[in-house]
Design a protein around this motif. Structure first.
Motif, PDB file in Angstrom:
ATOM      1  N   LEU A   1     -42.046 113.731  67.731  1.00 41.04           N
ATOM      2  CA  LEU A   1     -42.370 112.566  67.159  1.00 41.04           C
ATOM      3  C   LEU A   1     -43.656 111.990  67.552  1.00 41.04           C
ATOM      4  CD1 LEU A   1     -40.534 109.629  65.742  1.00 41.04           C
ATOM      5  CD2 LEU A   1     -40.609 109.304  69.030  1.00 41.04           C
ATOM      6  N   ALA A   2     -44.701 112.043  68.207  1.00 40.36           N
ATOM      7  CA  ALA A   2     -46.431 111.692  67.770  1.00 40.36           C
ATOM      8  C   ALA A   2     -45.989 112.187  66.676  1.00 40.36           C
ATOM      9  CB  ALA A   2     -47.194 112.060  69.421  1.00 40.36           C
ATOM     10  N   ARG A   3     -46.652 113.432  66.623  1.00 38.19           N
ATOM     11  CA  ARG A   3     -46.894 114.542  65.521  1.00 38.19           C
ATOM     12  C   ARG A   3     -46.294 113.667  63.440  1.00 38.19           C
ATOM     13  NH1 ARG A   3     -50.007 118.317  63.969  1.00 38.19           N
ATOM     14  NH2 ARG A   3     -50.317 119.043  66.039  1.00 38.19           N
ATOM     15  N   TRP A   4     -45.314 113.940  63.917  1.00 44.80           N
ATOM     16  CA  TRP A   4     -44.764 113.288  62.887  1.00 44.80           C
ATOM     17  C   TRP A   4     -44.720 112.218  62.398  1.00 44.80           C
ATOM     18  CZ3 TRP A   4     -41.745 109.191  60.709  1.00 44.80           C
ATOM     19  CH2 TRP A   4     -40.892 109.373  58.987  1.00 44.80           C
ATOM     20  N   MET A   5     -44.900 111.186  63.366  1.00 48.38           N
ATOM     21  CA  MET A   5     -45.474 109.429  62.446  1.00 48.38           C
ATOM     22  C   MET A   5     -47.549 109.422  62.627  1.00 48.38           C
ATOM     23  SD  MET A   5     -43.939 107.470  66.055  1.00 48.38           S
ATOM     24  CE  MET A   5     -44.235 106.242  65.662  1.00 48.38           C
ATOM     25  N   LEU A   6     -48.105 110.709  63.118  1.00 47.01           N
ATOM     26  CA  LEU A   6     -49.534 111.138  61.914  1.00 47.01           C
ATOM     27  C   LEU A   6     -49.562 111.618  60.981  1.00 47.01           C
ATOM     28  CD1 LEU A   6     -51.115 111.499  65.891  1.00 47.01           C
ATOM     29  CD2 LEU A   6     -51.308 109.721  64.880  1.00 47.01           C
ATOM     30  N   GLU A   7     -48.121 112.929  60.813  1.00 48.08           N
ATOM     31  CA  GLU A   7     -48.928 113.190  59.719  1.00 48.08           C
ATOM     32  C   GLU A   7     -47.302 112.127  58.520  1.00 48.08           C
ATOM     33  OE1 GLU A   7     -45.553 116.237  60.904  1.00 48.08           O
ATOM     34  OE2 GLU A   7     -47.569 118.070  61.289  1.00 48.08           O
TER      35      GLU A   7
ATOM     36  N   VAL B   1     -55.122  97.361  69.479  1.00 51.64           N
ATOM     37  CA  VAL B   1     -54.664  98.277  69.055  1.00 51.64           C
ATOM     38  C   VAL B   1     -54.711  98.850  67.761  1.00 51.64           C
ATOM     39  CG1 VAL B   1     -52.249  98.520  67.827  1.00 51.64           C
ATOM     40  CG2 VAL B   1     -52.998  98.157  70.560  1.00 51.64           C
ATOM     41  N   ASN B   2     -55.107 100.161  66.502  1.00 52.55           N
ATOM     42  CA  ASN B   2     -55.370 100.121  65.447  1.00 52.55           C
ATOM     43  C   ASN B   2     -53.970 101.144  65.181  1.00 52.55           C
ATOM     44  OD1 ASN B   2     -55.985  99.698  63.492  1.00 52.55           O
ATOM     45  ND2 ASN B   2     -57.109 103.037  63.576  1.00 52.55           N
ATOM     46  N   ILE B   3     -53.250 100.511  64.556  1.00 54.36           N
ATOM     47  CA  ILE B   3     -52.027 100.886  64.479  1.00 54.36           C
ATOM     48  C   ILE B   3     -52.207 102.092  63.141  1.00 54.36           C
ATOM     49  CG2 ILE B   3     -49.488 101.093  62.804  1.00 54.36           C
ATOM     50  CD1 ILE B   3     -49.821  98.209  63.712  1.00 54.36           C
ATOM     51  N   LEU B   4     -51.970 103.483  63.822  1.00 55.49           N
ATOM     52  CA  LEU B   4     -52.005 104.537  62.220  1.00 55.49           C
ATOM     53  C   LEU B   4     -50.393 104.344  61.956  1.00 55.49           C
ATOM     54  CD1 LEU B   4     -53.936 106.841  64.956  1.00 55.49           C
ATOM     55  CD2 LEU B   4     -54.857 105.922  63.098  1.00 55.49           C
ATOM     56  N   GLY B   5     -49.707 103.899  62.473  1.00 56.71           N
ATOM     57  CA  GLY B   5     -47.944 104.252  61.664  1.00 56.71           C
ATOM     58  C   GLY B   5     -47.247 104.135  61.565  1.00 56.71           C
ATOM     59  N   ASP B   6     -46.613 102.748  61.098  1.00 53.24           N
ATOM     60  CA  ASP B   6     -45.913 101.544  61.450  1.00 53.24           C
ATOM     61  C   ASP B   6     -43.968 101.809  61.023  1.00 53.24           C
ATOM     62  OD1 ASP B   6     -45.029  99.622  62.491  1.00 53.24           O
ATOM     63  OD2 ASP B   6     -45.778  98.376  61.098  1.00 53.24           O
ATOM     64  N   TYR B   7     -43.918 102.648  61.650  1.00 50.34           N
ATOM     65  CA  TYR B   7     -42.488 102.716  60.917  1.00 50.34           C
ATOM     66  C   TYR B   7     -40.694 101.786  61.389  1.00 50.34           C
ATOM     67  CZ  TYR B   7     -44.613 106.763  60.333  1.00 50.34           C
ATOM     68  OH  TYR B   7     -45.590 107.023  60.362  1.00 50.34           O
ATOM     69  N   LEU B   8     -39.736 102.131  60.934  1.00 51.33           N
ATOM     70  CA  LEU B   8     -38.511 101.020  61.417  1.00 51.33           C
ATOM     71  C   LEU B   8     -37.374 101.948  61.258  1.00 51.33           C
ATOM     72  CD1 LEU B   8     -38.274  98.392  58.169  1.00 51.33           C
ATOM     73  CD2 LEU B   8     -39.218  97.941  60.526  1.00 51.33           C
TER      74      LEU B   8
ATOM     75  N   SER C   1     -35.056  98.008  64.596  1.00 53.54           N
ATOM     76  CA  SER C   1     -36.674  97.991  65.488  1.00 53.54           C
ATOM     77  C   SER C   1     -37.683  98.277  64.837  1.00 53.54           C
ATOM     78  CB  SER C   1     -36.423  98.345  67.033  1.00 53.54           C
ATOM     79  OG  SER C   1     -35.623  99.931  66.699  1.00 53.54           O
ATOM     80  N   GLY C   2     -38.539  98.220  65.661  1.00 52.17           N
ATOM     81  CA  GLY C   2     -39.694  99.196  64.939  1.00 52.17           C
ATOM     82  C   GLY C   2     -40.270 100.188  65.656  1.00 52.17           C
ATOM     83  N   ALA C   3     -41.626 100.950  65.573  1.00 50.33           N
ATOM     84  CA  ALA C   3     -42.280 101.443  66.452  1.00 50.33           C
ATOM     85  C   ALA C   3     -43.221 101.883  65.803  1.00 50.33           C
ATOM     86  CB  ALA C   3     -40.834 103.408  66.491  1.00 50.33           C
ATOM     87  N   PHE C   4     -44.769 102.272  66.553  1.00 53.75           N
ATOM     88  CA  PHE C   4     -45.552 102.484  65.849  1.00 53.75           C
ATOM     89  C   PHE C   4     -46.179 103.081  66.797  1.00 53.75           C
ATOM     90  CE2 PHE C   4     -47.022  98.016  67.268  1.00 53.75           C
ATOM     91  CZ  PHE C   4     -48.077  98.082  68.391  1.00 53.75           C
ATOM     92  N   ILE C   5     -47.648 104.110  66.203  1.00 55.77           N
ATOM     93  CA  ILE C   5     -48.564 105.007  66.785  1.00 55.77           C
ATOM     94  C   ILE C   5     -49.451 104.389  67.014  1.00 55.77           C
ATOM     95  CG2 ILE C   5     -48.417 106.620  65.229  1.00 55.77           C
ATOM     96  CD1 ILE C   5     -48.592 109.029  67.330  1.00 55.77           C
ATOM     97  N   PHE C   6     -50.479 104.737  67.431  1.00 60.93           N
ATOM     98  CA  PHE C   6     -51.757 103.606  68.121  1.00 60.93           C
ATOM     99  C   PHE C   6     -52.625 104.448  68.829  1.00 60.93           C
ATOM    100  CE2 PHE C   6     -49.395 101.764  71.854  1.00 60.93           C
ATOM    101  CZ  PHE C   6     -50.218 101.785  72.378  1.00 60.93           C
ATOM    102  N   GLU C   7     -54.174 103.973  67.798  1.00 59.57           N
ATOM    103  CA  GLU C   7     -55.007 104.426  68.783  1.00 59.57           C
ATOM    104  C   GLU C   7     -56.150 103.281  69.200  1.00 59.57           C
ATOM    105  OE1 GLU C   7     -58.764 104.906  67.665  1.00 59.57           O
ATOM    106  OE2 GLU C   7     -58.405 103.927  65.812  1.00 59.57           O
TER     107      GLU C   7
ATOM    108  N   GLY D   1     -51.080 106.108  71.978  1.00 63.05           N
ATOM    109  CA  GLY D   1     -49.891 105.884  72.565  1.00 63.05           C
ATOM    110  C   GLY D   1     -48.960 105.434  71.090  1.00 63.05           C
ATOM    111  N   ILE D   2     -47.643 105.142  71.233  1.00 66.61           N
ATOM    112  CA  ILE D   2     -46.536 105.099  70.677  1.00 66.61           C
ATOM    113  C   ILE D   2     -45.196 103.594  71.458  1.00 66.61           C
ATOM    114  CG2 ILE D   2     -44.262 105.456  70.087  1.00 66.61           C
ATOM    115  CD1 ILE D   2     -44.980 108.367  69.796  1.00 66.61           C
ATOM    116  N   GLU D   3     -45.198 102.926  70.721  1.00 63.70           N
ATOM    117  CA  GLU D   3     -44.722 100.941  70.964  1.00 63.70           C
ATOM    118  C   GLU D   3     -43.947 101.237  69.975  1.00 63.70           C
ATOM    119  OE1 GLU D   3     -44.636  97.509  72.528  1.00 63.70           O
ATOM    120  OE2 GLU D   3     -46.042  99.382  73.495  1.00 63.70           O
ATOM    121  N   PHE D   4     -42.669 100.577  71.000  1.00 58.39           N
ATOM    122  CA  PHE D   4     -41.574 100.353  70.613  1.00 58.39           C
ATOM    123  C   PHE D   4     -41.293  98.644  70.651  1.00 58.39           C
ATOM    124  CE2 PHE D   4     -40.747 104.484  71.614  1.00 58.39           C
ATOM    125  CZ  PHE D   4     -40.401 105.109  70.121  1.00 58.39           C
ATOM    126  N   TYR D   5     -40.533  98.233  69.518  1.00 58.30           N
ATOM    127  CA  TYR D   5     -40.712  96.549  69.474  1.00 58.30           C
ATOM    128  C   TYR D   5     -39.716  96.137  68.550  1.00 58.30           C
ATOM    129  CZ  TYR D   5     -42.855  97.253  64.837  1.00 58.30           C
ATOM    130  OH  TYR D   5     -42.865  97.857  63.407  1.00 58.30           O
TER     131      TYR D   5
END
Length: 124
Positions: free
Chosen positions: A17-23, A67-74, A82-88, A95-99
């Motif tokens: 999941l983390a790799r895909w979100m970054l890719e 938080v600096n969002i690197l990828g934001d998804y629904l 709901s949403g999910a983003f990966i951040f640095e 990490g990966i945040e679900f909201y």
């Protein structure tokens, strides 16, 4: 010692999941791909019970707050979105945040097939 006890390696699903979100993330995201292999999940648990996870990169201190969002998804449709983003933070994958966007934030790790870019929803 910079590494708190209790960190664990990412599960195969978390790693995927983390790799895909970054890719599939923004222009900065690909620069963080190699950190996924060095990431460990910290013992932090979100008080709401969602599936959010925080990372610590092996050999590095915990990331600074921020938080600096690197990828934001629904995830989901209609009232169940709901949403999910990966951040640095500070150059470290954090990490990966679900909201929540109406319903509850995800309490399980979604598959990559369930994710769609947040930007797609803004254009629709």
């Amino acid at each position: 010692m910079d590494q708190p006890t209790g960190n664990r390696v990412l599960t195969p699903d978390e790693h995927r999941l983390a790799r895909w979100m970054l890719e599939h993330g923004n222009a900065e995201a690909s620069a963080f791909l190699q950190q996924v292999d060095l990431a460990e999940v910290t013992t932090w648990k979100c008080p709401c019970g969602c599936a959010s996870i925080n990372f610590q990169i092996k050999g590095q201190p915990l990331p600074l707050p921020g938080v600096n969002i690197l990828g934001d998804y629904l995830i989901g449709e209609g009232d169940e979105v709901s949403g999910a983003f990966i951040f640095e933070s500070g150059g470290l994958l954090s990490g990966i945040e679900f909201y929540s966007l109406g319903g509850d934030a995800l309490q399980y790790l979604p598959s990559t097939e369930e994710l769609r870019p947040y930007e797609d929803a803004k254009r629709a």
